[in-house]
Scaffold this motif. Structure first.
Motif, PDB file in Angstrom:
ATOM      1  N   LYS A 130      96.180  79.206 -36.635  1.00  0.00           N
ATOM      2  CA  LYS A 130      95.428  78.438 -35.645  1.00  0.00           C
ATOM      3  C   LYS A 130      94.074  79.079 -35.414  1.00  0.00           C
ATOM      4  O   LYS A 130      93.938  80.294 -35.393  1.00  0.00           O
ATOM      5  N   SER A 131      93.061  78.233 -35.204  1.00  0.00           N
ATOM      6  CA  SER A 131      91.722  78.743 -34.925  1.00  0.00           C
ATOM      7  C   SER A 131      91.656  79.216 -33.478  1.00  0.00           C
ATOM      8  O   SER A 131      92.260  78.618 -32.587  1.00  0.00           O
ATOM      9  N   LEU A 132      90.921  80.302 -33.248  1.00  0.00           N
ATOM     10  CA  LEU A 132      90.802  80.847 -31.897  1.00  0.00           C
ATOM     11  C   LEU A 132      89.425  80.575 -31.299  1.00  0.00           C
ATOM     12  O   LEU A 132      89.316  79.938 -30.255  1.00  0.00           O
ATOM     13  N   LEU A 157      94.948  75.367 -39.297  1.00  0.00           N
ATOM     14  CA  LEU A 157      94.080  75.542 -40.449  1.00  0.00           C
ATOM     15  C   LEU A 157      94.946  75.746 -41.682  1.00  0.00           C
ATOM     16  O   LEU A 157      96.059  76.276 -41.592  1.00  0.00           O
ATOM     17  N   PHE A 158      94.418  75.356 -42.823  1.00  0.00           N
ATOM     18  CA  PHE A 158      95.131  75.488 -44.083  1.00  0.00           C
ATOM     19  C   PHE A 158      94.269  76.275 -45.058  1.00  0.00           C
ATOM     20  O   PHE A 158      93.048  76.297 -44.941  1.00  0.00           O
ATOM     21  N   VAL A 159      94.907  76.921 -46.024  1.00  0.00           N
ATOM     22  CA  VAL A 159      94.175  77.725 -46.997  1.00  0.00           C
ATOM     23  C   VAL A 159      94.717  77.455 -48.391  1.00  0.00           C
ATOM     24  O   VAL A 159      95.907  77.184 -48.576  1.00  0.00           O
ATOM     25  N   SER A 160      93.801  77.462 -49.357  1.00  0.00           N
ATOM     26  CA  SER A 160      94.204  77.340 -50.758  1.00  0.00           C
ATOM     27  C   SER A 160      94.002  78.695 -51.416  1.00  0.00           C
ATOM     28  O   SER A 160      93.226  79.516 -50.940  1.00  0.00           O
ATOM     29  N   VAL A 199      89.252  77.501 -46.809  1.00  0.00           N
ATOM     30  CA  VAL A 199      89.942  77.109 -45.584  1.00  0.00           C
ATOM     31  C   VAL A 199      89.622  75.658 -45.270  1.00  0.00           C
ATOM     32  O   VAL A 199      88.472  75.228 -45.353  1.00  0.00           O
ATOM     33  N   PHE A 200      90.672  74.890 -44.908  1.00  0.00           N
ATOM     34  CA  PHE A 200      90.549  73.486 -44.558  1.00  0.00           C
ATOM     35  C   PHE A 200      91.007  73.289 -43.121  1.00  0.00           C
ATOM     36  O   PHE A 200      91.872  74.025 -42.636  1.00  0.00           O
ATOM     37  N   ASP A 201      90.450  72.268 -42.442  1.00  0.00           N
ATOM     38  CA  ASP A 201      90.920  71.948 -41.100  1.00  0.00           C
ATOM     39  C   ASP A 201      92.078  70.960 -41.195  1.00  0.00           C
ATOM     40  O   ASP A 201      92.549  70.653 -42.291  1.00  0.00           O
TER      41      ASP A 201
END
Length: 95
Positions: free
Chosen positions: A6-8, A74-77, A30-32
């Motif tokens: 999660k974004s802070l 948030l997602f990450v590849s 990083v993707f939202d």
């Protein structure tokens, strides 16, 4: 694509700080939650179980929307792995 956390907030340096559930590798995109590219993982710090992640935002990312939606997933590849280059050896001449 995997869940990053999660974004802070956005720090004074302009980087987005997020709390992660796993340790991501630096360089991952990083993707939202809308699957828009927002930045790259630049630094991972803090405890190993739930580390903090510093994300360098892209210029195309909407900072106002990101700041307004703090707490979103948030997602990450995986980053593109750079394979080591093979050294070419010169052929030996027999004497």
């Amino acid at each position: 694509m995997k869940v990053l956390g999660k974004s802070l907030h956005i720090a004074n340096s302009g980087k987005l700080i997020a709390r992660s559930t796993k340790t991501p590798s630096p360089g991952g995109i990083v993707f939202d939650s809308s699957k828009n590219k927002i930045g790259k993982v630049s630094y991972v710090f803090g405890p190993t179980k739930e580390p903090y992640v510093s994300i360098r935002l892209f210029k195309s990312a909407n900072r106002d929307r990101i700041e307004k939606n703090c707490g979103e997933k948030l997602f990450v590849s995986k980053p593109k792995s750079k394979k080591p280059r093979r050294r070419r050896m010169k052929p030996r001449h027999k004497k």
